[in-house]
Structure formats: C-alpha cells, structure tokens
Design a protein around this motif. Sequence first.
Motif, PDB file in Angstrom:
ATOM      1  N   ALA A 161     -57.750 -39.286  26.627  1.00  0.00           N
ATOM      2  CA  ALA A 161     -58.571 -39.766  27.748  1.00  0.00           C
ATOM      3  C   ALA A 161     -58.869 -41.255  27.607  1.00  0.00           C
ATOM      4  O   ALA A 161     -58.765 -42.020  28.581  1.00  0.00           O
ATOM      5  N   LEU A 162     -59.235 -41.698  26.392  1.00  0.00           N
ATOM      6  CA  LEU A 162     -59.545 -43.120  26.200  1.00  0.00           C
ATOM      7  C   LEU A 162     -58.334 -43.994  26.467  1.00  0.00           C
ATOM      8  O   LEU A 162     -58.435 -45.032  27.131  1.00  0.00           O
ATOM      9  N   ALA A 163     -57.180 -43.576  25.965  1.00  0.00           N
ATOM     10  CA  ALA A 163     -55.971 -44.386  26.162  1.00  0.00           C
ATOM     11  C   ALA A 163     -55.622 -44.491  27.644  1.00  0.00           C
ATOM     12  O   ALA A 163     -55.309 -45.581  28.143  1.00  0.00           O
ATOM     13  N   GLY A 164     -55.679 -43.368  28.338  1.00  0.00           N
ATOM     14  CA  GLY A 164     -55.320 -43.384  29.756  1.00  0.00           C
ATOM     15  C   GLY A 164     -56.286 -44.188  30.600  1.00  0.00           C
ATOM     16  O   GLY A 164     -55.881 -44.902  31.527  1.00  0.00           O
ATOM     17  N   LEU A 165     -57.580 -44.089  30.275  1.00  0.00           N
ATOM     18  CA  LEU A 165     -58.598 -44.740  31.093  1.00  0.00           C
ATOM     19  C   LEU A 165     -58.803 -46.212  30.738  1.00  0.00           C
ATOM     20  O   LEU A 165     -59.260 -47.000  31.566  1.00  0.00           O
ATOM     21  N   LEU A 166     -58.469 -46.587  29.498  1.00  0.00           N
ATOM     22  CA  LEU A 166     -58.728 -47.956  29.046  1.00  0.00           C
ATOM     23  C   LEU A 166     -57.475 -48.828  28.997  1.00  0.00           C
ATOM     24  O   LEU A 166     -57.578 -50.033  28.747  1.00  0.00           O
ATOM     25  N   SER A 167     -56.312 -48.253  29.247  1.00  0.00           N
ATOM     26  CA  SER A 167     -55.055 -48.995  29.085  1.00  0.00           C
ATOM     27  C   SER A 167     -54.985 -50.233  29.961  1.00  0.00           C
ATOM     28  O   SER A 167     -54.330 -51.222  29.602  1.00  0.00           O
ATOM     29  N   SER A 168     -55.670 -50.225  31.083  1.00  0.00           N
ATOM     30  CA  SER A 168     -55.607 -51.365  31.998  1.00  0.00           C
ATOM     31  C   SER A 168     -56.510 -52.520  31.580  1.00  0.00           C
ATOM     32  O   SER A 168     -56.416 -53.618  32.126  1.00  0.00           O
ATOM     33  N   LYS A 169     -57.391 -52.302  30.602  1.00  0.00           N
ATOM     34  CA  LYS A 169     -58.321 -53.359  30.198  1.00  0.00           C
ATOM     35  C   LYS A 169     -57.628 -54.496  29.465  1.00  0.00           C
ATOM     36  O   LYS A 169     -58.032 -55.649  29.572  1.00  0.00           O
ATOM     37  N   SER A 170     -56.590 -54.156  28.700  1.00  0.00           N
ATOM     38  CA  SER A 170     -55.897 -55.192  27.941  1.00  0.00           C
ATOM     39  C   SER A 170     -54.545 -54.665  27.476  1.00  0.00           C
ATOM     40  O   SER A 170     -54.414 -53.483  27.135  1.00  0.00           O
ATOM     41  N   GLU A 171     -53.559 -55.544  27.450  1.00  0.00           N
ATOM     42  CA  GLU A 171     -52.248 -55.165  26.945  1.00  0.00           C
ATOM     43  C   GLU A 171     -52.229 -55.082  25.424  1.00  0.00           C
ATOM     44  O   GLU A 171     -51.258 -54.593  24.837  1.00  0.00           O
ATOM     45  N   SER A 172     -53.308 -55.546  24.786  1.00  0.00           N
ATOM     46  CA  SER A 172     -53.338 -55.573  23.323  1.00  0.00           C
ATOM     47  C   SER A 172     -53.993 -54.331  22.721  1.00  0.00           C
ATOM     48  O   SER A 172     -54.196 -54.260  21.521  1.00  0.00           O
ATOM     49  N   LEU A 173     -54.323 -53.348  23.566  1.00  0.00           N
ATOM     50  CA  LEU A 173     -54.950 -52.127  23.067  1.00  0.00           C
ATOM     51  C   LEU A 173     -53.911 -51.182  22.476  1.00  0.00           C
ATOM     52  O   LEU A 173     -52.809 -51.023  23.006  1.00  0.00           O
ATOM     53  N   ARG A 174     -54.297 -50.538  21.394  1.00  0.00           N
ATOM     54  CA  ARG A 174     -53.447 -49.555  20.728  1.00  0.00           C
ATOM     55  C   ARG A 174     -54.341 -48.418  20.228  1.00  0.00           C
ATOM     56  O   ARG A 174     -55.489 -48.650  19.830  1.00  0.00           O
ATOM     57  N   PHE A 175     -53.812 -47.214  20.217  1.00  0.00           N
ATOM     58  CA  PHE A 175     -54.603 -46.049  19.818  1.00  0.00           C
ATOM     59  C   PHE A 175     -53.878 -45.303  18.714  1.00  0.00           C
ATOM     60  O   PHE A 175     -52.678 -45.018  18.823  1.00  0.00           O
ATOM     61  N   LEU A 176     -54.619 -44.989  17.652  1.00  0.00           N
ATOM     62  CA  LEU A 176     -54.052 -44.305  16.497  1.00  0.00           C
ATOM     63  C   LEU A 176     -54.763 -42.964  16.328  1.00  0.00           C
ATOM     64  O   LEU A 176     -55.962 -42.916  16.025  1.00  0.00           O
ATOM     65  N   ALA A 177     -54.029 -41.872  16.547  1.00  0.00           N
ATOM     66  CA  ALA A 177     -54.573 -40.523  16.425  1.00  0.00           C
ATOM     67  C   ALA A 177     -54.292 -40.003  15.021  1.00  0.00           C
ATOM     68  O   ALA A 177     -53.138 -39.805  14.651  1.00  0.00           O
ATOM     69  N   VAL A 178     -55.353 -39.778  14.242  1.00  0.00           N
ATOM     70  CA  VAL A 178     -55.202 -39.387  12.839  1.00  0.00           C
ATOM     71  C   VAL A 178     -55.690 -37.956  12.637  1.00  0.00           C
ATOM     72  O   VAL A 178     -56.812 -37.605  13.033  1.00  0.00           O
ATOM     73  N   ASP A 179     -54.848 -37.153  12.013  1.00  0.00           N
ATOM     74  CA  ASP A 179     -55.247 -35.789  11.679  1.00  0.00           C
ATOM     75  C   ASP A 179     -54.364 -35.290  10.537  1.00  0.00           C
ATOM     76  O   ASP A 179     -53.221 -35.747  10.386  1.00  0.00           O
ATOM     77  N   VAL A 180     -54.877 -34.337   9.777  1.00  0.00           N
ATOM     78  CA  VAL A 180     -54.109 -33.774   8.671  1.00  0.00           C
ATOM     79  C   VAL A 180     -53.187 -32.651   9.140  1.00  0.00           C
ATOM     80  O   VAL A 180     -52.286 -32.236   8.418  1.00  0.00           O
ATOM     81  N   ASN A 181     -53.423 -32.174  10.358  1.00  0.00           N
ATOM     82  CA  ASN A 181     -52.658 -31.056  10.917  1.00  0.00           C
ATOM     83  C   ASN A 181     -51.442 -31.582  11.689  1.00  0.00           C
ATOM     84  O   ASN A 181     -51.574 -32.073  12.811  1.00  0.00           O
ATOM     85  N   GLN A 182     -50.258 -31.455  11.092  1.00  0.00           N
ATOM     86  CA  GLN A 182     -49.045 -31.970  11.702  1.00  0.00           C
ATOM     87  C   GLN A 182     -48.727 -31.270  13.015  1.00  0.00           C
ATOM     88  O   GLN A 182     -48.260 -31.890  13.976  1.00  0.00           O
ATOM     89  N   GLN A 183     -48.983 -29.966  13.093  1.00  0.00           N
ATOM     90  CA  GLN A 183     -48.698 -29.227  14.329  1.00  0.00           C
ATOM     91  C   GLN A 183     -49.564 -29.718  15.478  1.00  0.00           C
ATOM     92  O   GLN A 183     -49.079 -29.841  16.611  1.00  0.00           O
ATOM     93  N   ALA A 184     -50.831 -30.002  15.191  1.00  0.00           N
ATOM     94  CA  ALA A 184     -51.716 -30.530  16.240  1.00  0.00           C
ATOM     95  C   ALA A 184     -51.213 -31.881  16.733  1.00  0.00           C
ATOM     96  O   ALA A 184     -51.233 -32.163  17.942  1.00  0.00           O
ATOM     97  N   LEU A 185     -50.733 -32.707  15.821  1.00  0.00           N
ATOM     98  CA  LEU A 185     -50.219 -34.021  16.213  1.00  0.00           C
ATOM     99  C   LEU A 185     -48.937 -33.897  17.034  1.00  0.00           C
ATOM    100  O   LEU A 185     -48.710 -34.686  17.960  1.00  0.00           O
ATOM    101  N   GLU A 186     -48.104 -32.917  16.715  1.00  0.00           N
ATOM    102  CA  GLU A 186     -46.882 -32.709  17.493  1.00  0.00           C
ATOM    103  C   GLU A 186     -47.215 -32.291  18.922  1.00  0.00           C
ATOM    104  O   GLU A 186     -46.581 -32.759  19.876  1.00  0.00           O
ATOM    105  N   ARG A 187     -48.207 -31.413  19.070  1.00  0.00           N
ATOM    106  CA  ARG A 187     -48.624 -31.008  20.423  1.00  0.00           C
ATOM    107  C   ARG A 187     -49.218 -32.195  21.174  1.00  0.00           C
ATOM    108  O   ARG A 187     -48.967 -32.366  22.377  1.00  0.00           O
ATOM    109  N   LEU A 188     -49.977 -33.012  20.462  1.00  0.00           N
ATOM    110  CA  LEU A 188     -50.562 -34.200  21.083  1.00  0.00           C
ATOM    111  C   LEU A 188     -49.460 -35.148  21.551  1.00  0.00           C
ATOM    112  O   LEU A 188     -49.519 -35.689  22.671  1.00  0.00           O
ATOM    113  N   SER A 189     -48.437 -35.338  20.722  1.00  0.00           N
ATOM    114  CA  SER A 189     -47.335 -36.238  21.077  1.00  0.00           C
ATOM    115  C   SER A 189     -46.614 -35.757  22.317  1.00  0.00           C
ATOM    116  O   SER A 189     -46.226 -36.556  23.190  1.00  0.00           O
ATOM    117  N   GLU A 190     -46.418 -34.452  22.417  1.00  0.00           N
ATOM    118  CA  GLU A 190     -45.764 -33.897  23.604  1.00  0.00           C
ATOM    119  C   GLU A 190     -46.599 -34.138  24.848  1.00  0.00           C
ATOM    120  O   GLU A 190     -46.067 -34.448  25.912  1.00  0.00           O
TER     121      GLU A 190
END
Length: 394
Positions: free
Chosen positions: A153-182
């Motif tokens: 939600a933050l990435a989608g809603l804030l992406s227009s504020k600046s081209e220099s924004l980047r978001f790093l999603a950190v978790d120990v659960n690889q499966q959760a990260l794979e679903r997030l990536s999809e």
Amino acid sequence: MTPAHIFLLFAAASGCHENSPREGNESRWRRRTAKRRQRADDLLDLIEAGGLPALTEPKFTSKISSEISFVPTLRIPYSSKIHWEEVNPLLDPMQGGKIRSTERGMRKRAQVESFYYLVSGLIEAKLQSKASNNNSGITIIDAGCGAGNVVVALAGLLSSKSESLRFLAVDVNQQALERLSERVKSIVECSKIVETCCADLLDYEYISSQIPSNHSAIVVSLHACGAASDMAMNLAFRCNNAPFIICPCCTAKSLTKRIVLQNIDGTEKERFEQFTSSQRSGASLDIGYPRSEWLKSKLIQSSSGSIEEKYSLLAKVADVGLGPQTPAKQRYTQSRAKTVVELDRLLSASENEGYNVRLMRVMGHDPLLYSKGDLLLGARRGTDEDNVLMTMMT
C-alpha cells in the motif's frame, strides 16, 4: 453396556461432586490466578504512581494520568485519509490482501492509513532537507513484512512523491516473500520500486547493507511478534539512526529465549533457520527486559520477586490478560500493562540512542476491544523527522 454407561457408573462410584479433585484443582488455580492478578495490579499501581511519562512532549516535562484513555489517538486529517474506493484495489488489504473478515479488514485499513500518514510526513521532511542533493534517495524498510499489506500500500500510494523512493520488504519467511513478489508484479506502481529481502530481523548488518549508500532509511513494522518489534527498533538505530514507526503485538512471545549454539571456536551464535515461529519472536542475546532504566527503577521498588519475574508477569498480562475476570476488567488491566511495556521500549530508545519518542494509538482501535493498536514513534533528536513525529495531530 456401552462405554458411555460405564463412564457414568465410574463417575458415580468415584464421587464426582463439588469436592472432587478436579474442582479442587480449579479452586487452587483460581486462588493462584487471583494472587498473580493482585501482584500485577500492585505493580501497575506502583509504576503509575505520580503519572507516566508524557510521550506527547519531546522533553517529557509533564505527566499524564495512568488512565489508558490518555494514550493519545493519532488524528488523520480528511485530506490525508486514504479513500480506498478510489485507489487500485490491489493496494487494498481487504481486496489485494484478500482479508476475508470485514472487521479485521477494516482494522488493517486503519493501520495502513496511520502508517501512510506518518511516512508521508517523514518523506516530505526528508525531501525538503535533501533538496540540494538530487542524488540522494529514501528507502522505506518494512521489517517483518509478512503478506506485505503495509509495504504494498505504501509503495503504490507514495510512488508519485519522488522517483528516489525505494521499498525493502524484509521477512524470514521465504514463501511469504514469494507471494508478495507475485502480488507486486501485477501492480504497475510497485513493480519497480519494491524489493524483498529474506533475513532474520536480527541480521542488522546484512539488512542495512541492502540500502544504497546514497539513501537514508525509514523503518516501519506492523505486528512483528514479540522481540521482533524490538529488533525492528534496533534495525532503525543501525541504519544511521533512522526514524521508526512500529505497531507491536504478542508481547509475551518476547519472553521465549532463542536457541544459542556454539561455533567451532567456542563463540556463541544463533541459527534462525532452525527456529519455530515462537522462537523467532523470542529475545536474542542483545535484547534484555526490561529495556529501560525507567522501568527497572520502578520494578526494583517492589520486593515481590526479581525484576525479570516482575517484567515477565507484566508482559504476559499485556498480551493475554489474566483471568478469571469480566471481559471489561481483563481488557482494562491488559491495556494498563501494554502501555507500560511499550513505554519501556520507547524510553530505552530515548535513554540509550538519543531519540525523541512518542506513544500513540491507531484511530478506531479501542484498547478495551483490541490490544494491538499502539504506535511507537521515534526519531533522532534535533532532526527534521523528529519535528514531524513530535507534532503529529492528536
């Protein structure tokens, strides 16, 4: 004769009545619980005596009542609210995140809205202070991102504020990260600015190394269980004293100790790959409780048990309450304990890391109905981000 008849005959012969061992055990349990509840009440009365630190004021010059209603609620102006019916449905925790329960979905929306409002203010302050340096950027770290309802939600809603924004999603659960990536792949606003990082939150050095050298950081964390919220706070310290916005949960899980193994050379190490979920939420070697000198100085005034035992009681009450009580009384005691536990975390950042800190509550999250709505805000003293977080509306 059926098994049911045999059981009934056995019960009658055994004298299953009011004085049975089972009911006697229950009575003993009630007495023990009543004593623990009295100990918890006595501790809370002692801690609250004279008032709690007023974390709405950066210099802690005033006091607030011990009443839980005095933890201020974050007020979001109408102009800063998210109008979910107007945004990409994939950014919505209820639609994109597929939260089926309406009640839980509405709470998640309110939580995301609070993070959006706070992070927006921090980004604006950072961009203004970096106006003379066009090469600098900002990385927002979602520590313990899980399904990614906050970071998406933050990435989608804030992406227009600046081209220099980047978001790093950190978790120990690889499966959760794979679903997030999809999920991110199908969202144009997010696909190029959201990256994932599979890591234990304790691995501060590795996570901070994922931030570009010309970027500053903001650390956010929603419902990272137990000590994982403390690790999220520590991560902010390691990322050049980044501001943090943390909404903790499951305080009792922090009491579980992580497995400590021995390296070949005899030094200690921790292996998160082998941990269960509850062990990953437990305290690591560098995290002890209570965290602040403020709470230690309060607990030492009580003669009933060690400081660690007293903190353990408060953490358990903060998490699940202590029955048998009426629901309202249990929630009230639970909320008092939760406020103390979160103040302990915040005051540790103030005492040891030079942060101004503030305890607030997500709008619509009544502590007598829902205990996971506390917002822990912190920023290094004297920074632009400090001014933003300490002047938010209540």
